[in-house]
Design a protein around this motif. Structure first.
Motif, short mmCIF file in Angstrom:
data_model
loop_
_atom_site.label_atom_id
_atom_site.label_comp_id
_atom_site.label_asym_id
_atom_site.label_seq_id
_atom_site.Cartn_x
_atom_site.Cartn_y
_atom_site.Cartn_z
N PRO A 334 0.83 -1.21 0.00
CA PRO A 334 0.00 0.00 0.00
C PRO A 334 0.87 1.26 0.00
CG PRO A 334 -0.77 -1.58 1.64
CD PRO A 334 0.54 -2.10 1.14
N ILE A 335 0.40 2.27 -0.71
CA ILE A 335 1.16 3.51 -0.82
C ILE A 335 1.33 4.18 0.54
CG2 ILE A 335 1.04 5.87 -1.73
CD1 ILE A 335 -0.01 4.69 -4.33
N ASP A 336 0.27 4.16 1.38
CA ASP A 336 0.40 4.83 2.66
C ASP A 336 1.44 4.14 3.55
OD1 ASP A 336 -1.08 2.56 3.05
OD2 ASP A 336 -2.72 3.53 4.14
N VAL A 382 9.45 9.32 -2.58
CA VAL A 382 9.25 9.79 -3.96
C VAL A 382 8.57 8.72 -4.80
CG1 VAL A 382 10.48 10.41 -6.08
CG2 VAL A 382 11.15 11.44 -3.90
N ASN A 383 9.00 7.46 -4.65
CA ASN A 383 8.37 6.38 -5.39
C ASN A 383 6.89 6.28 -5.07
OD1 ASN A 383 7.51 3.31 -5.53
ND2 ASN A 383 9.20 3.57 -6.97
N ALA A 384 6.55 6.36 -3.77
CA ALA A 384 5.15 6.25 -3.36
C ALA A 384 4.32 7.41 -3.88
CB ALA A 384 5.06 6.17 -1.84
N LEU A 385 4.85 8.63 -3.83
CA LEU A 385 4.10 9.81 -4.25
C LEU A 385 3.85 9.80 -5.76
CD1 LEU A 385 5.82 12.49 -2.00
CD2 LEU A 385 3.44 11.76 -1.88
N PHE A 386 4.85 9.42 -6.54
CA PHE A 386 4.64 9.37 -7.98
C PHE A 386 3.69 8.25 -8.36
CE2 PHE A 386 7.21 12.39 -10.38
CZ PHE A 386 7.90 13.01 -9.36
N ARG A 387 3.75 7.13 -7.65
CA ARG A 387 2.77 6.07 -7.88
C ARG A 387 1.36 6.56 -7.59
NH1 ARG A 387 3.62 1.24 -4.26
NH2 ARG A 387 1.62 0.69 -5.20
N ALA A 388 1.21 7.32 -6.50
CA ALA A 388 -0.12 7.80 -6.11
C ALA A 388 -0.71 8.71 -7.18
CB ALA A 388 -0.04 8.53 -4.77
N VAL A 389 0.09 9.62 -7.72
CA VAL A 389 -0.41 10.54 -8.73
C VAL A 389 -0.77 9.81 -10.01
CG1 VAL A 389 0.26 12.45 -10.24
CG2 VAL A 389 0.76 12.57 -7.81
N MET A 390 0.09 8.88 -10.43
CA MET A 390 -0.20 8.13 -11.66
C MET A 390 -1.44 7.27 -11.51
SD MET A 390 2.00 9.06 -13.95
CE MET A 390 1.82 10.69 -13.20
N ALA A 391 -1.62 6.68 -10.30
CA ALA A 391 -2.78 5.81 -10.09
C ALA A 391 -4.08 6.59 -10.03
CB ALA A 391 -2.60 5.02 -8.79
N ALA A 392 -4.02 7.83 -9.55
CA ALA A 392 -5.24 8.61 -9.36
C ALA A 392 -5.61 9.46 -10.56
CB ALA A 392 -5.09 9.51 -8.13
N SER A 393 -4.71 9.64 -11.51
CA SER A 393 -5.00 10.50 -12.66
C SER A 393 -5.38 9.67 -13.88
CB SER A 393 -3.79 11.38 -12.99
OG SER A 393 -2.66 10.57 -13.26
N PRO A 394 -6.22 10.19 -14.76
CA PRO A 394 -6.58 9.46 -15.98
C PRO A 394 -5.35 9.22 -16.85
CG PRO A 394 -8.05 11.32 -15.60
CD PRO A 394 -6.92 11.47 -14.63
N PRO A 395 -5.25 8.08 -17.52
CA PRO A 395 -4.08 7.80 -18.35
C PRO A 395 -3.77 8.89 -19.38
CG PRO A 395 -5.41 5.83 -18.09
CD PRO A 395 -6.20 6.94 -17.49
N ALA A 396 -4.81 9.50 -19.93
CA ALA A 396 -4.58 10.55 -20.93
C ALA A 396 -3.91 11.77 -20.34
CB ALA A 396 -5.91 10.94 -21.57
#
Length: 479
Positions: A334-336, A382-396
């Motif tokens: 889990p990211i948290d 940093v790894n967790a934060l970038f994963r969180a943004v990519m997971a929560a944002s639309p692929p486009a």
């Protein structure tokens, strides 16, 4: 694992050029940090003004990342990268020849804008010129190159300052950066491919609102340190909130009318994206500002030479690189949980550094080990934060999401320089007023500054724990 098609007649050389451009940009920050004490002795500014030198670069970098990244989409990445490299040459030579702190500050601002033009284009071109998949993909090579640059730069800067070939001192570092810029221009003209242009318009109002919001926060913090923190400093900081709300409203209207947007409105409406980006800014208030303070405290307080200080500071990005390699295999965690682990490791490293500044005869090796531990924490975060943004944002919108996160990373760094310097200088002056010697005062300042990231990450750990508890169902007893 095949490379994508490229218009370049020398795609491998072109890839080397863009990776070299990325490394040059990233190395500048550490090279400057290791040079700060020498710059202070040469140009003799007061300590508060000296703290503006790294802040100026971070501020301009943060302001320029989004608009210059978008400009590369519109006008072509080759053209924007070459223009950025040319400005980088001018800024580097101006820094090398600076005869006053004012000239140096202006040159640092110019270098920050040049870096903001270089880095997004280098990343996009690396993805295009390199293989598309695997560990040695274009993006993988980009990340590895910037990480290695961060490790090598404090070592290189320390060696240059210690050996001082030619008697140029810290100025030789900026002469090297100017030469690197010339190599990027020459190599880019020969090898870089033309990229497609986007006919969509440029969101001028969005850029102005975004820049104004950043300026209203960062500039008062910088001026406040010089002016003794007058009460009116709070007014522009408070005004940043309505400007941010205006930006959000502008993005919504632009999306509804089909007009260009500096940020996709869909991202701004994602609470998880907004939260992760905000947390990124908070995390980066602890770095690199804390390591500018550590560089000064290690040299002026502990008495380490610049080359030994560089070796100590290089342990931090080495830890970041190690964590990135290890955490990449923990994607199912889990990211948290990753956030809490990273915060804990960083805080423990800083507590160890605080204890070492209080030792009777501190040595470089324990300091390097503590910095490595903090680097492991930052890499995990940093790894967790970038994963969180990519997971929560639309692929486009992944490209825009990465861009805004990188911009707020620089905003956090700019804020961190101001906040850490406030703690550092206040502790140093307090120690001097209590009768401490100059070296002892710098060690005391290092001890107090190391508590700032500890406080930030302690709050983060508590927040993560509360978040996990809130997600657990409450057990109820039956009758």
């Amino acid at each position: 694992m095949s490379a994508p098609p490229s218009d370049s007649s020398h795609p491998r050389l072109a890839l080397v050029v863009v990776l070299f451009a990325a490394a040059t940009t990233i190395m500048d920050i550490s090279l400057l940090i290791i040079s700060l004490p020498a710059i202070g002795r040469d140009l003799a500014p007061d300590t508060a003004t000296l703290a503006l030198v790294p802040l100026a670069f971070s501020l301009a970098f943060a302001l320029g990342l989004l608009p210059f990244g978008r400009l590369g989409d519109l006008k072509g990445r080759r053209q924007v990268l070459l223009a950025g490299a040319a400005v980088w040459v001018v800024a580097s030579l101006s820094m090398a020849l600076a005869t006053s702190i004012v000239v140096l500050l202006a040159s640092r601002l110019l270098a920050g804008f040049a870096a903001a033009a270089l880095l997004p284009q280098a990343m996009a071109l690396a993805a295009r010129l390199g293989p598309s998949e695997g560990r040695m993909s274009g993006i993988g090579l980009f990340i590895a190159t910037t990480a290695c640059g961060s490790i090598l730069s404090p070592v290189l800067g320390g060696a240059v300052l210690t050996l001082d070939p030619g008697g140029f001192g810290w100025r030789l570092i900026f002469l090297y950066e100017g030469l690197a810029g010339l190599l990027i221009v020459a190599g880019g003209l020969i090898t870089l491919p033309d990229t497609g242009r986007n006919r969509a318009g440029f969101d001028g109002p969005g850029v102005l609102l975004f820049s104004l919001a950043i300026l209203l926060v960062v500039v008062p913090l910088a001026i406040g340190r010089l002016a003794g923190w007058p009460v009116w400093i709070a007014l522009p900081i408070a005004a940043a909130l309505p400007v941010a709300l205006l930006l959000r409203r502008h993005l919504g209207r632009a999306a509804a009318l089909g007009k260009p947007q500096i940020l996709p409105a869909s991202l701004v409406k994602q609470p998880l994206v907004v939260g992760a980006v905000a947390l990124t800014a908070v995390v980066f208030t602890t770095s690199p500002g804390i390591f500018a303070a550590m560089s000064t405290a290690l040299q002026a307080g502990v008495g380490l030479t610049p080359d030994r200080t560089g070796l100590v500071l290089a342990a931090f990005p080495a830890g970041v690189l190690t964590a990135s390699l290890v955490v990449g295999r923990m994607r199912r965690q889990p990211i948290d949980r990753q956030l809490a682990l990273g915060a804990l490791l960083f805080a423990l490293g800083m507590l160890a550094i605080r204890a070492l500044f209080g030792a009777v005869e501190p040595t470089p090796a324990p300091f390097a080990a503590a910095h490595y531990l903090s680097g492991l924490g930052m890499g995990t975060l940093v790894n967790a934060l970038f994963r969180a943004v990519m997971a929560a944002s639309p692929p486009a919108d992944h490209g825009a999401a990465a861009g805004v996160q990188q911009a707020f990373q620089q905003v956090g760094a700019a804020l961190g320089f101001a906040m850490v310097d406030l703690v550092f200088q206040s502790a140093r002056l307090a120690a001097l007023s209590d009768g401490a010697g100059a070296a002892e005062a710098f060690r005391a300042a290092g001890r107090e500054a190391s508590l700032y990231p500890v406080a930030v990450f302690a709050v983060m750990i508590v927040g993560v724990l509360f978040h996990r508890l809130a997600r657990k169902p409450v057990a109820t007893g039956g009758e």
